[in-house]
Design a protein around this motif. Structure first.
Motif, PDB file in Angstrom:
ATOM      1  N   LEU A 373       0.863  -1.179   0.000  1.00  0.00           N
ATOM      2  CA  LEU A 373       0.000   0.000   0.000  1.00  0.00           C
ATOM      3  C   LEU A 373       0.905   1.237   0.000  1.00  0.00           C
ATOM      4  N   PRO A 374       0.839   2.059  -1.058  1.00  0.00           N
ATOM      5  CA  PRO A 374       1.739   3.218  -1.095  1.00  0.00           C
ATOM      6  C   PRO A 374       1.516   4.155   0.093  1.00  0.00           C
ATOM      7  N   VAL A 375       2.602   4.661   0.603  1.00  0.00           N
ATOM      8  CA  VAL A 375       2.572   5.543   1.772  1.00  0.00           C
ATOM      9  C   VAL A 375       3.063   6.905   1.310  1.00  0.00           C
ATOM     10  N   HIS A 376       2.461   7.964   1.833  1.00  0.00           N
ATOM     11  CA  HIS A 376       2.920   9.299   1.427  1.00  0.00           C
ATOM     12  C   HIS A 376       3.440  10.044   2.635  1.00  0.00           C
ATOM     13  N   ARG A 377       4.302  10.987   2.363  1.00  0.00           N
ATOM     14  CA  ARG A 377       4.820  11.833   3.434  1.00  0.00           C
ATOM     15  C   ARG A 377       4.087  13.166   3.378  1.00  0.00           C
ATOM     16  N   ASN A 378       3.675  13.677   4.537  1.00  0.00           N
ATOM     17  CA  ASN A 378       3.024  14.998   4.552  1.00  0.00           C
ATOM     18  C   ASN A 378       4.037  16.065   4.215  1.00  0.00           C
ATOM     19  N   ASN A 379       3.612  16.998   3.362  1.00  0.00           N
ATOM     20  CA  ASN A 379       4.496  18.125   3.052  1.00  0.00           C
ATOM     21  C   ASN A 379       4.756  18.881   4.341  1.00  0.00           C
ATOM     22  N   GLY A 380       5.927  19.358   4.484  1.00  0.00           N
ATOM     23  CA  GLY A 380       6.214  20.182   5.674  1.00  0.00           C
ATOM     24  C   GLY A 380       6.650  19.339   6.839  1.00  0.00           C
ATOM     25  N   THR A 381       5.746  18.519   7.390  1.00  0.00           N
ATOM     26  CA  THR A 381       6.118  17.785   8.596  1.00  0.00           C
ATOM     27  C   THR A 381       6.898  16.513   8.265  1.00  0.00           C
ATOM     28  N   ASN A 382       6.801  16.051   7.019  1.00  0.00           N
ATOM     29  CA  ASN A 382       7.487  14.829   6.583  1.00  0.00           C
ATOM     30  C   ASN A 382       6.979  13.578   7.303  1.00  0.00           C
ATOM     31  N   SER A 383       5.851  13.733   8.026  1.00  0.00           N
ATOM     32  CA  SER A 383       5.346  12.553   8.728  1.00  0.00           C
ATOM     33  C   SER A 383       4.656  11.621   7.732  1.00  0.00           C
ATOM     34  N   ILE A 384       4.557  10.365   8.159  1.00  0.00           N
ATOM     35  CA  ILE A 384       4.015   9.350   7.258  1.00  0.00           C
ATOM     36  C   ILE A 384       2.501   9.360   7.303  1.00  0.00           C
ATOM     37  N   SER A 385       1.888   9.271   6.125  1.00  0.00           N
ATOM     38  CA  SER A 385       0.435   9.219   6.159  1.00  0.00           C
ATOM     39  C   SER A 385      -0.051   8.000   5.385  1.00  0.00           C
ATOM     40  N   VAL A 386      -0.804   7.169   6.097  1.00  0.00           N
ATOM     41  CA  VAL A 386      -1.366   5.964   5.480  1.00  0.00           C
ATOM     42  C   VAL A 386      -2.860   6.001   5.770  1.00  0.00           C
ATOM     43  N   PRO A 387      -3.699   5.792   4.763  1.00  0.00           N
ATOM     44  CA  PRO A 387      -5.138   5.833   5.043  1.00  0.00           C
ATOM     45  C   PRO A 387      -5.530   4.746   6.040  1.00  0.00           C
ATOM     46  N   LYS A 388      -6.485   5.101   6.939  1.00  0.00           N
ATOM     47  CA  LYS A 388      -6.930   4.121   7.958  1.00  0.00           C
ATOM     48  C   LYS A 388      -7.760   3.022   7.318  1.00  0.00           C
ATOM     49  N   SER A 389      -8.739   3.456   6.495  1.00  0.00           N
ATOM     50  CA  SER A 389      -9.491   2.433   5.757  1.00  0.00           C
ATOM     51  C   SER A 389      -9.463   2.827   4.285  1.00  0.00           C
ATOM     52  N   LEU A 390      -9.594   1.852   3.423  1.00  0.00           N
ATOM     53  CA  LEU A 390      -9.384   2.101   1.994  1.00  0.00           C
ATOM     54  C   LEU A 390     -10.701   2.036   1.240  1.00  0.00           C
ATOM     55  N   ASN A 391     -10.840   2.893   0.219  1.00  0.00           N
ATOM     56  CA  ASN A 391     -12.027   2.760  -0.631  1.00  0.00           C
ATOM     57  C   ASN A 391     -11.765   1.659  -1.670  1.00  0.00           C
ATOM     58  N   ASP A 392     -12.813   1.353  -2.450  1.00  0.00           N
ATOM     59  CA  ASP A 392     -12.698   0.211  -3.380  1.00  0.00           C
ATOM     60  C   ASP A 392     -11.519   0.361  -4.323  1.00  0.00           C
ATOM     61  N   LYS A 393     -11.350   1.592  -4.815  1.00  0.00           N
ATOM     62  CA  LYS A 393     -10.290   1.798  -5.804  1.00  0.00           C
ATOM     63  C   LYS A 393      -8.919   1.573  -5.141  1.00  0.00           C
ATOM     64  N   GLU A 394      -8.781   2.144  -3.946  1.00  0.00           N
ATOM     65  CA  GLU A 394      -7.501   1.988  -3.233  1.00  0.00           C
ATOM     66  C   GLU A 394      -7.209   0.506  -2.956  1.00  0.00           C
ATOM     67  N   GLN A 395      -8.269  -0.242  -2.647  1.00  0.00           N
ATOM     68  CA  GLN A 395      -8.079  -1.682  -2.367  1.00  0.00           C
ATOM     69  C   GLN A 395      -7.569  -2.406  -3.600  1.00  0.00           C
ATOM     70  N   GLN A 396      -8.083  -1.976  -4.760  1.00  0.00           N
ATOM     71  CA  GLN A 396      -7.660  -2.666  -5.992  1.00  0.00           C
ATOM     72  C   GLN A 396      -6.285  -2.208  -6.441  1.00  0.00           C
ATOM     73  N   ASP A 397      -5.899  -1.028  -5.967  1.00  0.00           N
ATOM     74  CA  ASP A 397      -4.633  -0.458  -6.444  1.00  0.00           C
ATOM     75  C   ASP A 397      -3.406  -0.877  -5.641  1.00  0.00           C
ATOM     76  N   LEU A 398      -3.582  -1.793  -4.729  1.00  0.00           N
ATOM     77  CA  LEU A 398      -2.394  -2.251  -3.996  1.00  0.00           C
ATOM     78  C   LEU A 398      -1.403  -2.827  -5.004  1.00  0.00           C
ATOM     79  N   VAL A 399      -0.124  -2.612  -4.747  1.00  0.00           N
ATOM     80  CA  VAL A 399       0.905  -2.959  -5.724  1.00  0.00           C
ATOM     81  C   VAL A 399       1.435  -4.363  -5.428  1.00  0.00           C
ATOM     82  N   ASP A 400       1.712  -5.126  -6.488  1.00  0.00           N
ATOM     83  CA  ASP A 400       2.271  -6.467  -6.307  1.00  0.00           C
ATOM     84  C   ASP A 400       3.778  -6.403  -6.040  1.00  0.00           C
ATOM     85  N   LEU A 401       4.302  -7.524  -5.546  1.00  0.00           N
ATOM     86  CA  LEU A 401       5.718  -7.571  -5.149  1.00  0.00           C
ATOM     87  C   LEU A 401       6.664  -7.068  -6.241  1.00  0.00           C
ATOM     88  N   VAL A 402       6.476  -7.525  -7.449  1.00  0.00           N
ATOM     89  CA  VAL A 402       7.453  -7.166  -8.486  1.00  0.00           C
ATOM     90  C   VAL A 402       7.195  -5.778  -9.076  1.00  0.00           C
TER      91      VAL A 402
END
Ligand code: AMP
Length: 613
Positions: A373-402
């Motif tokens: 699941l791609p993780v993003h860094r907040n601009n400015g604070t550089n803290s990590i932001s990961v969605p708590k729950s995912l919508n349908d599109k986000e669920q399908q967009d998880l990236v495979d190992l390769v």
């Protein structure tokens, strides 16, 4: 981490050929990393085929489909909390096929917690084989960088922890306890790579003092044979050195006389130690001479002169121990061999002599089906932001190992043979490179964790709740907490949590020290069971300390952060600090400090099991 028996790459017949076994293991790594995508596809199809009839997959409408696309379309990406009702059913004795078509053999109790209790990870018998396979890759990899390791022993401090039974009768225990108690470990055939100074009996001793004492004694008496030393985590290894600092006189007496101290009462431990212990006054003089010296710098290389490296995990929160390890080992290589969890064993470090800051783990594609699941860094604070729950599109967009991208950060999501489907592990990883088609990851962090000393993982929400409970003690004094932060102090052994509190005092009655001590204890009582176990049973965490700081300290902290470039609008008091100048600033304004006067309460097993075990 030490090596397991070569279940998977056993030599045939009686002629033992180490080189051949190593070659086979390395070839296996080549094969599965070259064909990573095909292997992953096969693993997913295998998991879904054999579990086609389990309730969980039916509930989500998978109905026997085993292809990746349907799986990604229908199956939700979940956290432990989503799974908890199913886990509770299994724990209470429901043996229907809920998650997995194989019987759940036991629960592995994770150091990750939910609702203050260890998470329970279902596992099946055959997972032991998979774990053994990962272990069996470690020494062949290591032997490429360090030759001759088969000519001596490993001194590893390994321990079991207490176990409990769920109301339905399943054993619940940490994954390593499960492994050390299994026949895979106990009945391992002779192998120069699993030749340890600690007899099994000393590792399997439930009393942590007796276990540590006997392991240290056996390590000292075989000091010349030791070629590598270690423990699972850096914190555990440092505790062993500390133990030696405290108990070397007793240990030396035992070495001199060839007898074991009376505090070691476990008959099987005594018997096992007696098999290696002989009166050796010369060695006793030597150990005593080294331990008596004022400086303990390089004590590892002094007492175990043939040691080539220290095998401990120093990635993630364990990196805080690197300077101490460097000091005790005179800068021997610190080797992080593997990355694993209760959910699943993930991967190995193919370049074990690299610097700790450069360690990357190659995920082994046969272990589980991995998504990211791609993780993003907040601009400015550089803290990590990961969605708590995912919508349908986000669920399908998880990236495979390769398909992960170099430099990008991801949260790891696994589908395991034991019945976890698209389960968010909670670890954030960064792609550092590739071995053939398989990515290699730096361990970035565990999501949300602010404080950790040993295997405890305290997040901001838990800390906030614990502080809120403790503040109640101040009410009768008309005092309120204006700001607070925390710090994991690892300069003490064991390390301990420190809270910095700034108070607003309106009452005229001074607050007695006992009230602050009560605050410390209440914080500890409110923290999760892994923390409390570390305090009570493992003694791997010291008493919590509270430092009261002058009023205005947190304003100074903000000024400092802004001077370093933080935005005034976005500034929030950090609930945990790590940066040395900030800790110095806080320490320079401490007016008084207090410690928790006793250990918090802790019992093995979940509190809702009423300790029926
Ligand atoms: P547990 O479930 O208690 O076995 O803990 C597993 C967790 O420990 C992982 O999810 C990571 O957060 C952490 N961990 C395990 N191996 C490593 C490693 N090599 N480096 C950093 N963290 C690790």
């Amino acid at each position: 981490m030490p090596e397991a028996p070569k279940k998977s790459f056993k030599a045939t017949g009686h002629d033992y050929c180490l080189a051949e076994k190593n070659k086979k293991a390395l070839q296996f790594i080549e094969d599965v990393t070259t064909n990573a995508d095909q292997v992953q596809k096969r693993v997913l199809a295998e998991i879904l085929t054999r579990n086609a009839h389990v309730e969980y997959l039916h509930r989500h409408g998978l109905g026997g489909h085993t292809d990746r696309d349907t799986f990604k379309k229908l199956m939700p990406v979940i956290t432990y909390e989503d799974l908890q009702p199913d886990i509770t059913r299994i724990a209470n004795g429901d043996t229907s096929l809920i998650l997995c078509s194989n019987p759940i053999s036991e629960f592995l109790t994770s150091s990750g917690t939910s609702g203050g209790e260890r998470k329970l990870m279902p596992t099946i018998e055959e997972e032991l084989e998979r774990r053994s396979l990962l272990y069996s890759l470690l020494m062949p990899v290591m032997s490429q960088s360090v030759q001759g390791l088969e000519k001596g022993k490993g001194m590893y401090f390994l321990f079991i922890k207490s176990e409990a039974k769920t109301p339905g009768g399943l054993v619940a225990r940490p994954v390593l306890t499960s492994y050390y108690k299994s026949s895979h470990f106990r009945e391992r055939p002779y192998d120069p790579y699993t030749n340890y100074t600690s007899p099994n009996e000393t590792i399997l001793c439930p009393d942590s003092y007796q276990s540590m004492y006997s392991q240290m004694l056996c390590g000292l008496v075989q000091n010349k044979e030791v070629l590598r030393v270690g423990a699972v985590f850096a914190s555990g290894f440092i505790r062993a050195i500390r133990f030696l600092e405290k108990h070397w006189t007793l240990l030396c007496r035992d070495i001199r006389t060839g007898t074991i101290d009376q505090q070691i009462t476990d008959p099987s431990v005594r018997e096992a130690v007696m098999r290696v212990l002989k009166p050796d006054p010369k060695l006793a003089d030597f150990v005593e001479g080294e331990c008596r010296k004022e400086s303990w710098q390089g004590i590892i290389t002094r007492l175990w002169p043939n040691t080539k490296y220290v095998d401990v995990i120093v990635t993630g929160t364990m990196s805080q121990y690197i300077p101490t390890l460097d000091y005790y080992s005179n800068g021997l290589p610190l080797v992080c061999t593997m990355y694993a969890s209760s959910e699943c064993y993930f991967g190995v470090n193919l370049n074990p002599l690299c610097k700790p800051s450069e360690v990357s783990y190659t995920l082994i594609p046969t272990m589980a089906y991995f998504e990211f699941l791609p993780v993003h860094r907040n601009n400015g604070t550089n803290s990590i932001s990961v969605p708590k729950s995912l919508n349908d599109k986000e669920q399908q967009d998880l990236v495979d190992l390769v398909d992960v991208k170099l430099g990008q950060e991801y949260e790891l999501v696994v589908t395991t043979y034991a019945g976890l489907y698209r389960y968010r592990v909670g670890d954030v990883l960064r792609v550092a490179g590739f071995k053939n088609k398989a990515p290699q990851f730096n361990f970035v962090c565990r999501k949300n964790v602010v404080l950790s000393i040993d295997s405890d993982k305290t997040d901001e929400v838990e800390l906030q709740a614990a502080v809120k409970n403790a503040v109640n003690h101040l009410m009768p004094f008309d005092a309120t907490l204006t700001e607070y932060t925390s710090y994991a102090d690892t300069t003490t052994i064991p390390g301990h949590y420190v809270l910095y509190w700034e108070l607003s005092l309106r009452g005229s009655t001074p607050i007695p020290p006992s009230v602050f001590e009560d605050c410390c204890l209440t914080v500890e009582e409110s923290l999760n069971s892994v923390y409390r176990q570390g305090r009570v049973s493992d003694k791997s965490i010291g008493p919590l300390e509270m430092k009261i700081v002058e009023s205005g300290t947190f304003d100074k902290l903000m000024d400092y952060a802004i001077s370093l470039g933080a935005s005034i609008n976005q500034y929030k008091t950090p609930r945990c600090v790590k940066f040395a100048p900030i800790i110095e600033l806080l320490n320079s304004r401490v007016v008084s400090n207090y410690f928790s006067p006793k250990c918090p309460k802790w019992i093995p097993g979940h509190k809702q099991w009423c300790n029926k075990n």
